[in-house]
Every structure is written in structure tokens, then in C-alpha cells.
Design a protein around this motif. Structure first.
Motif, PDB file in Angstrom:
ATOM      1  N   ARG A  33      56.113   0.423  74.502  1.00 36.18           N
ATOM      2  CA  ARG A  33      55.135   1.465  74.813  1.00 36.18           C
ATOM      3  C   ARG A  33      55.012   1.645  76.327  1.00 36.18           C
ATOM      4  O   ARG A  33      54.344   0.878  77.005  1.00 36.18           O
ATOM      5  CB  ARG A  33      53.801   1.078  74.184  1.00 36.18           C
ATOM      6  CG  ARG A  33      53.907   0.920  72.670  1.00 36.18           C
ATOM      7  CD  ARG A  33      52.703   0.271  72.051  1.00 36.18           C
ATOM      8  NE  ARG A  33      52.489  -1.090  72.538  1.00 36.18           N
ATOM      9  CZ  ARG A  33      51.617  -1.955  71.986  1.00 36.18           C
ATOM     10  NH1 ARG A  33      50.906  -1.596  70.947  1.00 36.18           N
ATOM     11  NH2 ARG A  33      51.487  -3.163  72.477  1.00 36.18           N
TER      12      ARG A  33
ATOM     13  N   ASN B  95      42.908   4.914  75.730  1.00 36.87           N
ATOM     14  CA  ASN B  95      43.599   6.073  75.146  1.00 36.87           C
ATOM     15  C   ASN B  95      44.827   6.470  75.961  1.00 36.87           C
ATOM     16  O   ASN B  95      44.970   7.625  76.384  1.00 36.87           O
ATOM     17  CB  ASN B  95      42.639   7.265  75.031  1.00 36.87           C
ATOM     18  CG  ASN B  95      41.469   6.969  74.124  1.00 36.87           C
ATOM     19  OD1 ASN B  95      41.620   6.359  73.067  1.00 36.87           O
ATOM     20  ND2 ASN B  95      40.282   7.386  74.544  1.00 36.87           N
ATOM     21  N   PRO B  96      45.724   5.529  76.201  1.00 40.99           N
ATOM     22  CA  PRO B  96      46.858   5.830  77.084  1.00 40.99           C
ATOM     23  C   PRO B  96      47.841   6.810  76.464  1.00 40.99           C
ATOM     24  O   PRO B  96      48.056   6.830  75.247  1.00 40.99           O
ATOM     25  CB  PRO B  96      47.519   4.454  77.255  1.00 40.99           C
ATOM     26  CG  PRO B  96      47.181   3.727  75.996  1.00 40.99           C
ATOM     27  CD  PRO B  96      45.794   4.174  75.630  1.00 40.99           C
ATOM     28  N   LYS B  97      48.439   7.606  77.322  1.00 38.93           N
ATOM     29  CA  LYS B  97      49.539   8.465  76.908  1.00 38.93           C
ATOM     30  C   LYS B  97      50.835   7.710  77.218  1.00 38.93           C
ATOM     31  O   LYS B  97      51.106   7.385  78.371  1.00 38.93           O
ATOM     32  CB  LYS B  97      49.495   9.793  77.672  1.00 38.93           C
ATOM     33  CG  LYS B  97      48.265  10.628  77.354  1.00 38.93           C
ATOM     34  CD  LYS B  97      48.279  11.941  78.142  1.00 38.93           C
ATOM     35  CE  LYS B  97      47.042  12.776  77.807  1.00 38.93           C
ATOM     36  NZ  LYS B  97      47.013  14.051  78.569  1.00 38.93           N
ATOM     37  N   TYR B  98      51.590   7.421  76.186  1.00 40.09           N
ATOM     38  CA  TYR B  98      52.791   6.619  76.386  1.00 40.09           C
ATOM     39  C   TYR B  98      53.914   7.104  75.484  1.00 40.09           C
ATOM     40  O   TYR B  98      53.692   7.837  74.521  1.00 40.09           O
ATOM     41  CB  TYR B  98      52.513   5.135  76.122  1.00 40.09           C
ATOM     42  CG  TYR B  98      52.110   4.813  74.703  1.00 40.09           C
ATOM     43  CD1 TYR B  98      53.058   4.515  73.729  1.00 40.09           C
ATOM     44  CD2 TYR B  98      50.762   4.801  74.326  1.00 40.09           C
ATOM     45  CE1 TYR B  98      52.691   4.214  72.430  1.00 40.09           C
ATOM     46  CE2 TYR B  98      50.383   4.504  73.028  1.00 40.09           C
ATOM     47  CZ  TYR B  98      51.355   4.199  72.089  1.00 40.09           C
ATOM     48  OH  TYR B  98      50.985   3.910  70.797  1.00 40.09           O
ATOM     49  N   GLU B  99      55.119   6.693  75.853  1.00 39.46           N
ATOM     50  CA  GLU B  99      56.316   7.000  75.062  1.00 39.46           C
ATOM     51  C   GLU B  99      56.840   5.703  74.447  1.00 39.46           C
ATOM     52  O   GLU B  99      56.849   4.667  75.103  1.00 39.46           O
ATOM     53  CB  GLU B  99      57.408   7.613  75.947  1.00 39.46           C
ATOM     54  CG  GLU B  99      57.019   8.923  76.609  1.00 39.46           C
ATOM     55  CD  GLU B  99      56.939  10.091  75.632  1.00 39.46           C
ATOM     56  OE1 GLU B  99      57.591  10.004  74.562  1.00 39.46           O
ATOM     57  OE2 GLU B  99      56.245  11.075  75.937  1.00 39.46           O
TER      58      GLU B  99
ATOM     59  N   VAL C 275      54.051   3.767  79.687  1.00 42.22           N
ATOM     60  CA  VAL C 275      53.187   4.790  80.278  1.00 42.22           C
ATOM     61  C   VAL C 275      53.920   5.547  81.377  1.00 42.22           C
ATOM     62  O   VAL C 275      53.830   6.767  81.489  1.00 42.22           O
ATOM     63  CB  VAL C 275      51.897   4.156  80.838  1.00 42.22           C
ATOM     64  CG1 VAL C 275      51.056   5.185  81.589  1.00 42.22           C
ATOM     65  CG2 VAL C 275      51.083   3.533  79.706  1.00 42.22           C
ATOM     66  N   GLU C 276      54.632   4.824  82.221  1.00 47.12           N
ATOM     67  CA  GLU C 276      55.387   5.461  83.294  1.00 47.12           C
ATOM     68  C   GLU C 276      56.473   4.515  83.784  1.00 47.12           C
ATOM     69  O   GLU C 276      56.382   3.289  83.640  1.00 47.12           O
ATOM     70  CB  GLU C 276      54.472   5.880  84.448  1.00 47.12           C
ATOM     71  CG  GLU C 276      53.656   4.758  85.059  1.00 47.12           C
ATOM     72  CD  GLU C 276      52.677   5.256  86.111  1.00 47.12           C
ATOM     73  OE1 GLU C 276      52.749   6.433  86.515  1.00 47.12           O
ATOM     74  OE2 GLU C 276      51.825   4.457  86.542  1.00 47.12           O
TER      75      GLU C 276
ATOM     76  N   ALA D 155      51.685   0.243  78.199  1.00 47.94           N
ATOM     77  CA  ALA D 155      50.359   0.620  77.716  1.00 47.94           C
ATOM     78  C   ALA D 155      49.637  -0.591  77.118  1.00 47.94           C
ATOM     79  O   ALA D 155      50.272  -1.515  76.617  1.00 47.94           O
ATOM     80  CB  ALA D 155      50.468   1.717  76.665  1.00 47.94           C
TER      81      ALA D 155
ATOM     82  N   TYR E 233      44.177   4.360  83.036  1.00 47.47           N
ATOM     83  CA  TYR E 233      44.974   5.307  82.252  1.00 47.47           C
ATOM     84  C   TYR E 233      46.023   4.600  81.399  1.00 47.47           C
ATOM     85  O   TYR E 233      46.574   5.193  80.468  1.00 47.47           O
ATOM     86  CB  TYR E 233      45.644   6.334  83.166  1.00 47.47           C
ATOM     87  CG  TYR E 233      46.575   5.749  84.203  1.00 47.47           C
ATOM     88  CD1 TYR E 233      47.919   5.505  83.910  1.00 47.47           C
ATOM     89  CD2 TYR E 233      46.124   5.437  85.487  1.00 47.47           C
ATOM     90  CE1 TYR E 233      48.774   4.972  84.851  1.00 47.47           C
ATOM     91  CE2 TYR E 233      46.976   4.899  86.438  1.00 47.47           C
ATOM     92  CZ  TYR E 233      48.288   4.669  86.116  1.00 47.47           C
ATOM     93  OH  TYR E 233      49.133   4.129  87.053  1.00 47.47           O
ATOM     94  N   SER E 234      46.305   3.326  81.680  1.00 42.67           N
ATOM     95  CA  SER E 234      47.297   2.597  80.894  1.00 42.67           C
ATOM     96  C   SER E 234      46.689   1.835  79.720  1.00 42.67           C
ATOM     97  O   SER E 234      47.432   1.291  78.900  1.00 42.67           O
ATOM     98  CB  SER E 234      48.060   1.608  81.788  1.00 42.67           C
ATOM     99  OG  SER E 234      47.221   0.538  82.193  1.00 42.67           O
TER     100      SER E 234
END
Length: 216
Positions: free
Chosen positions: A2, A44-48, A4-5, A27, A40-41
Motif C-alpha cells: 500500500r 483515510n490515506p489515498k494509496y495504490e 501513498v507516494e 499507508a 495524509y499517510s
């Protein structure tokens, strides 16, 4: 895994401060430190979801030999051991920035792996979560980092360093909670207590770029 960046920058802290590194930020975290600068990690993180093969492909494409795994908390990621073994076999220098609450022992025998291990001081609100057995396993290729927000944190930092003889086992770093404690107070504390072999360190990326800028 997971993610995040992921990006290339200089390492803003740790024993390779100032050197180029490939950063992989994961994340989720099992702690909630009051001064966390990467919320942000973990909230509710946005992750791939990325495979180990894809991560390794990205890392190798950069040509950068230092790799920093951060978060969130890297050591709670699924398959983190497999990723570390893969990166180790490629002869990359891998630093894991870990929050100090998870055992590092399962990963200590993997070559080319080092740990920057936080001790969460009282200001963080998470001091009781520290896994203190980690201090049996740290070596001079690792570091223990104390992020301090006030004098009480500095006093606690000194107590932990002396109790576990950390200044002789590993690298010890004291950093300020950004914008909270006067930098001169840390310097004066080092002087007053003759804290040899302890390094005061600033997060230099927060002085080069905006303190909240991501991907740097």
C-alpha cells in the motif's frame, strides 16, 4: 503493498542526511503522535496497491542506490520482509524509518538494511507504545531518533540514552518538533549535560521547501 507516494529527493534526516534517496511512503500507522507531519499517510490515506516487482522496477529506474522506506509505519506492511530481502539482494542501501513500536529483530539479519528508530517522547502522546527490546539489537549502522517538543522531552531523551547505553551502541539523534521548541534550547541542553556523540539534527527538507510540501 500500500503505497501513498514514491519519489527521489535528498534525505532530510537520519545518518544519510543530505544524500539522494528513493523514498517509498506506505499507508497506515499503528500510532497517532501529536506532532505527526504525514497524517495524509494514515488517516483515510489515498494509496495504490503495488506489487514488489513494480516497486523494485521503479527503484532501479532511478539509478539511486539509497532507498528509504517510510510511512506510516513500514514494518506493519504486508510482505515487508519479502521486499527487504529483494532489495538486499540487489545490493541497495535500505533505510527503514520506523516508529519504535514494532520489533526490528525479524529483519536484523538482512544485509544492507539499517533502521532509523524513533523513541516517542512524552510530547508525542505515544511513549507507552515503545518496544524497548529494540535497543538490544541496534548497531552503529542504525540510529535512534528523539523528536523533542520541550525540555521535558530532552530530559527523557537523556534518561533513555543512558539507561540503554545508546550512545555506545548506535547513532543518537535529537530533532525538534518543527516550530515548537527553540533550537538554542537543544544546543544548551547538550552543552549543560556534556552529551558527547549525540547529534542535533534539523529536518533540512523543511528549510529547503515548504514544511507541508509532499514528494520532497
Amino acid at each position: 503493498m500500500r503505497v501513498v507516494e514514491k519519489f527521489v529527493s535528498i534525505n532530510g534526516e537520519g545518518i544519510k542526511q543530505g544524500q539522494l534517496s528513493v523514498f517509498i511512503r506506505f499507508a497506515f500507522c499503528n500510532l497517532r503522535c501529536g506532532y505527526c507531519d504525514t497524517l495524509y499517510s494514515l488517516i483515510n490515506p489515498k494509496y495504490e496497491e503495488e506489487s514488489i516487482d513494480k516497486l523494485v522496477e521503479f527503484i532501479l529506474s532511478t539509478g539511486v542506490k539509497n532507498v528509504t522506506l517510510t510511512g506510516g509505519e513500514p514494518l506493519i506492511q504486508p510482505d515487508i520482509g519479502k521486499l527487504l530481502e529483494t532489495l538486499s539482494e540487489l545490493n541497495l542501501n535500505v533505510e527503514i524509518e520506523t516508529n519504535g513500536s514494532v520489533s526490528i529483530l525479524p529483519f536484523k539479519n538482512i544485509k544492507n538494511i539499517s533502521f532509523t528508530l524513533d523513541y516517542k517522547t512524552p510530547y508525542s502522546g505515544e511513549e507507552t507504545k515503545m518496544y524497548l527490546d529494540n535497543y538490544k539489537y541496534v548497531t552503529k549502522k542504525d540510529a535512534v531518533k528523539f523528536v523533542c517538543g520541550d525540555r521535558n522531552d530532552l530530559i527523557r531523551c537523556k534518561e533513555i540514552i543512558y539507561e540503554y547505553d545508546l550512545q555506545h551502541k548506535t547513532n543518537c539523534i535529537i530533532s525538534p518538533v518543527y516550530g515548537t521548541i527553540e533550537l538554542t534550547e537543544i544546543v544548551n541542553f547538550l552543552k549543560e549535560n556534556t552529551l558527547n556523540d549525540i547529534c542535533m539534527q534539523l529536518q533540512i527538507h523543511k528549510f529547503i521547501w515548504d514544511k507541508d510540501k509532499r514528494g520532497v
